[in-house]
Design a protein around this motif. Structure first.
Motif, mmCIF file in Angstrom:
data_model
loop_
_atom_site.group_PDB
_atom_site.id
_atom_site.type_symbol
_atom_site.label_atom_id
_atom_site.label_comp_id
_atom_site.label_asym_id
_atom_site.label_seq_id
_atom_site.Cartn_x
_atom_site.Cartn_y
_atom_site.Cartn_z
ATOM 1 N N ARG A 67 0.885 -1.158 -0.155
ATOM 2 C CA ARG A 67 -0.137 -0.041 0.045
ATOM 3 C C ARG A 67 0.923 1.330 0.096
ATOM 4 O O ARG A 67 1.768 1.372 0.855
ATOM 5 N N LYS A 68 0.852 2.213 -0.820
ATOM 6 C CA LYS A 68 1.271 3.543 -1.067
ATOM 7 C C LYS A 68 0.689 4.420 -1.603
ATOM 8 O O LYS A 68 -0.284 4.185 -2.525
ATOM 9 N N HIS A 69 0.638 5.524 -0.885
ATOM 10 C CA HIS A 69 0.056 6.709 -1.401
ATOM 11 C C HIS A 69 -1.876 6.512 -1.509
ATOM 12 O O HIS A 69 -2.270 6.862 -2.455
ATOM 13 N N GLY A 70 -2.084 5.727 -0.699
ATOM 14 C CA GLY A 70 -3.657 5.231 -0.623
ATOM 15 C C GLY A 70 -4.037 4.559 -1.653
ATOM 16 O O GLY A 70 -5.232 4.106 -1.548
ATOM 17 N N GLN A 71 -3.187 3.759 -2.452
ATOM 18 C CA GLN A 71 -3.347 2.786 -3.414
ATOM 19 C C GLN A 71 -2.762 1.201 -3.158
ATOM 20 O O GLN A 71 -1.935 1.272 -2.331
ATOM 21 N N ARG A 72 -3.688 0.370 -3.475
ATOM 22 C CA ARG A 72 -3.013 -0.885 -3.273
ATOM 23 C C ARG A 72 -2.478 -1.629 -4.665
ATOM 24 O O ARG A 72 -3.188 -1.450 -5.580
ATOM 25 N N PHE A 73 -1.299 -2.075 -4.355
ATOM 26 C CA PHE A 73 -0.753 -2.660 -5.583
ATOM 27 C C PHE A 73 -0.241 -4.046 -5.363
ATOM 28 O O PHE A 73 0.296 -4.285 -4.145
ATOM 29 N N GLU A 74 -0.405 -5.034 -6.211
ATOM 30 C CA GLU A 74 -0.024 -6.432 -5.844
ATOM 31 C C GLU A 74 0.657 -7.101 -7.189
ATOM 32 O O GLU A 74 0.379 -6.482 -8.144
ATOM 33 N N ILE A 75 1.464 -8.120 -7.017
ATOM 34 C CA ILE A 75 2.040 -8.678 -7.701
ATOM 35 C C ILE A 75 2.041 -10.221 -7.672
ATOM 36 O O ILE A 75 1.678 -10.703 -6.559
ATOM 37 N N SER A 76 2.022 -10.989 -8.636
ATOM 38 C CA SER A 76 1.946 -12.354 -8.435
ATOM 39 C C SER A 76 3.220 -13.247 -8.871
ATOM 40 O O SER A 76 3.960 -12.990 -9.462
ATOM 41 N N CYS A 77 3.514 -13.811 -7.526
ATOM 42 C CA CYS A 77 4.779 -14.711 -7.312
ATOM 43 C C CYS A 77 4.654 -15.969 -7.117
ATOM 44 O O CYS A 77 3.567 -16.701 -7.015
ATOM 45 N N THR A 129 3.892 -7.680 -13.981
ATOM 46 C CA THR A 129 2.792 -7.096 -14.257
ATOM 47 C C THR A 129 2.508 -6.604 -12.808
ATOM 48 O O THR A 129 2.283 -7.598 -11.901
ATOM 49 N N VAL A 130 2.073 -5.275 -12.835
ATOM 50 C CA VAL A 130 1.416 -4.701 -11.615
ATOM 51 C C VAL A 130 -0.250 -4.667 -11.328
ATOM 52 O O VAL A 130 -0.678 -4.093 -12.340
ATOM 53 N N TYR A 131 -0.662 -5.423 -10.556
ATOM 54 C CA TYR A 131 -2.298 -5.272 -10.431
ATOM 55 C C TYR A 131 -2.687 -4.495 -9.202
ATOM 56 O O TYR A 131 -1.941 -4.267 -8.260
ATOM 57 N N SER A 132 -3.919 -3.907 -9.374
ATOM 58 C CA SER A 132 -4.818 -3.622 -8.316
ATOM 59 C C SER A 132 -5.296 -4.668 -7.389
ATOM 60 O O SER A 132 -5.558 -4.521 -6.215
ATOM 61 N N ASN A 133 -5.499 -5.585 -8.172
ATOM 62 C CA ASN A 133 -6.118 -6.741 -7.382
ATOM 63 C C ASN A 133 -5.606 -7.926 -8.253
ATOM 64 O O ASN A 133 -6.439 -8.446 -9.396
ATOM 65 N N VAL A 134 -5.187 -8.922 -7.735
ATOM 66 C CA VAL A 134 -4.517 -10.189 -8.580
ATOM 67 C C VAL A 134 -5.641 -11.033 -8.813
ATOM 68 O O VAL A 134 -5.920 -11.650 -9.786
ATOM 69 N N SER A 135 -6.444 -11.346 -7.921
ATOM 70 C CA SER A 135 -7.607 -12.149 -7.620
ATOM 71 C C SER A 135 -8.608 -12.066 -8.683
ATOM 72 O O SER A 135 -9.367 -12.899 -9.473
ATOM 73 N N LYS A 180 2.595 8.186 -9.762
ATOM 74 C CA LYS A 180 2.200 8.838 -8.472
ATOM 75 C C LYS A 180 2.934 8.120 -7.460
ATOM 76 O O LYS A 180 3.496 8.816 -6.548
ATOM 77 N N ALA A 181 2.729 6.699 -7.231
ATOM 78 C CA ALA A 181 3.365 6.313 -6.216
ATOM 79 C C ALA A 181 4.747 5.686 -6.221
ATOM 80 O O ALA A 181 5.558 5.987 -5.263
ATOM 81 N N PHE A 182 5.317 5.536 -7.558
ATOM 82 C CA PHE A 182 6.571 4.693 -7.532
ATOM 83 C C PHE A 182 7.477 6.091 -8.313
ATOM 84 O O PHE A 182 8.791 5.663 -8.421
ATOM 85 N N GLY A 183 6.899 6.919 -8.983
ATOM 86 C CA GLY A 183 7.841 7.797 -9.830
ATOM 87 C C GLY A 183 8.108 7.305 -11.081
ATOM 88 O O GLY A 183 8.870 7.964 -11.942
ATOM 89 N N THR A 184 7.685 6.297 -11.672
ATOM 90 C CA THR A 184 7.954 5.608 -13.170
ATOM 91 C C THR A 184 6.875 4.383 -13.055
ATOM 92 O O THR A 184 6.097 3.975 -12.463
ATOM 93 N N ASP A 185 6.442 4.423 -14.542
ATOM 94 C CA ASP A 185 5.719 3.292 -15.101
ATOM 95 C C ASP A 185 6.211 2.037 -15.331
ATOM 96 O O ASP A 185 5.637 1.140 -16.183
#
Length: 355
Positions: free
Chosen positions: A23-33, A57-63, A75-80
């Motif tokens: 969770r960063k800047h009020g947003q949720r980011f997920e990755i599948s490993c 790939t970066v997800y907001s919701n992996v499921s 906004k959160a990481f400074g890069t896309d």
């Protein structure tokens, strides 16, 4: 006659996937490993990012398969850049595991910490290490809780400091060899005396005389610095110096062969056991004094406060007496039960030692 129409499910079920969330800047980011690869990557065992990530790939919701927006990533990481973002999430994110998996990880790490403590500590009277079962009981006694964000070694060093404050236990000394040129050997001996080192042996033959001694682990770095004055060097022979010869199997059979147990060792173990017994007995007395309604436990043949009866049934004392009750044996008191369980655990731990 109506029939239920069964349609195929178009959703791809997640199998063999471990989700890492950040969770960063009020947003949720997920990755599948891949399972078991997240911890390997963080421990620097696995160095190939493709072996740890299912996809870059970066997800907001992996499921649900919802991808994170590029604006949110910038906004959160400074890069896309998906790969760089995945690496940061993999390093700092929280691994989503089930309750049983988390419990198994904490239990395994608790055992690892106890093993490190057993290797790095000794009984100051006998100069021998405590058993792994005794170390675990002492850790429970000081209410130690595992922190999954710290390494086992870091937590073990903190626990050792707490154990030294409450129980007869100390850090095992380091066995080292100091070497210096023959003209400076006298200065080396003076420094060894200043460090209160225990001399084991010395060899003054040849152009590089040496001395083997035991020192406290905390002064090793200062010894290396001060040896530069006499052009000497230090070599670590053993990171944990114990007394030669481990405890024999007969030492734990003190019920049948009491003369085989050394007096000092039995006194130290008895002191710790007595402290644990007093605390458990005092807790029981306080509980009985506060409660009004009591129930009798037929397995243990004692009266227990009605509010504490459920906890009593979960205790090792009740479980041990329950086993004895099924085998037609009389119940044991709490003190007798602790002694019998300690003997059984000690004999079991002896199988882990190589005599």
């Amino acid at each position: 006659m109506s029939r239920t129409l069964v349609q195929p499910v178009g959703q791809k079920r997640l199998t063999n996937v471990a989700v890492v969330r950040l969770r960063k800047h009020g947003q949720r980011f997920e990755i599948s490993c891949f399972p078991n690869k997240v911890l390997s990557w963080r421990a620097r065992v696995e160095k190939d990012i493709d072996e740890a990530l299912q996809s870059h790939t970066v997800y907001s919701n992996v499921s649900k398969g919802v991808l994170a927006k590029s604006k949110e990533l910038i906004k959160a990481f400074g890069t896309d850049d998906q790969t760089k973002t995945c690496i940061e999430i993999l390093e700092k994110g929280e691994l989503q595991v089930s309750g049983k998996e988390r419990e198994a990880q904490l239990s395994s790490q608790f055992r690892d910490i106890a093993t490190i403590i057993m290797e790095k500590t000794i009984n100051p009277d006998t100069r021998r290490p405590y058993t792994i079962t005794m170390i675990e009981r002492l850790m429970h006694e000081i209410h130690f809780a595992v922190d999954p964000n710290l390494t086992s070694k870091e937590q073990a060093l903190k626990v050792i400091k707490k154990l030294i404050e409450h129980f007869p236990i100390k850090r095992a000394p380091l066995r080292v060899r100091f070497t210096a040129p023959k003209p400076n050997f006298t200065g080396l001996m003076e420094k060894v005396a200043e460090w209160n080192a225990t001399v084991i042996s010395n060899d003054i033959s040849g152009t590089q005389p040496s001395i083997v001694c035991e020192i406290e682990p905390s002064i090793l770095h200062s010894c290396e610095e001060r040896l530069k004055d006499v052009q000497g060097r230090v070599e670590v022979l053993s990171v944990s110096a114990h007394a030669e010869g481990g405890p024999s199997v007969e030492q734990y059979d003190n019920v049948e062969v009491p003369q085989a147990v050394p007096a000092k060792e039995s006194d130290a173990v008895a002191e710790i056991t007595e402290t644990m017994q007093k605390q458990s007995i005092s807790t029981e007395i306080q509980g009985n004094a506060q409660g009004k309604q009591q129930r009798r436990c037929k397995e243990c043949d004692v009266l227990v406060d009605d509010k504490l009866y459920r906890e009593h049934c979960k205790s090792g004392w009740h479980k041990h007496n329950y086993t004895r009750h099924k085998n037609g044996l009389p119940p044991l008191s709490q003190e007798e039960c602790m002694v019998e369980m300690e003997l059984a655990d000690s004999k079991k731990d002896l199988k882990d030692y190589d005599f």
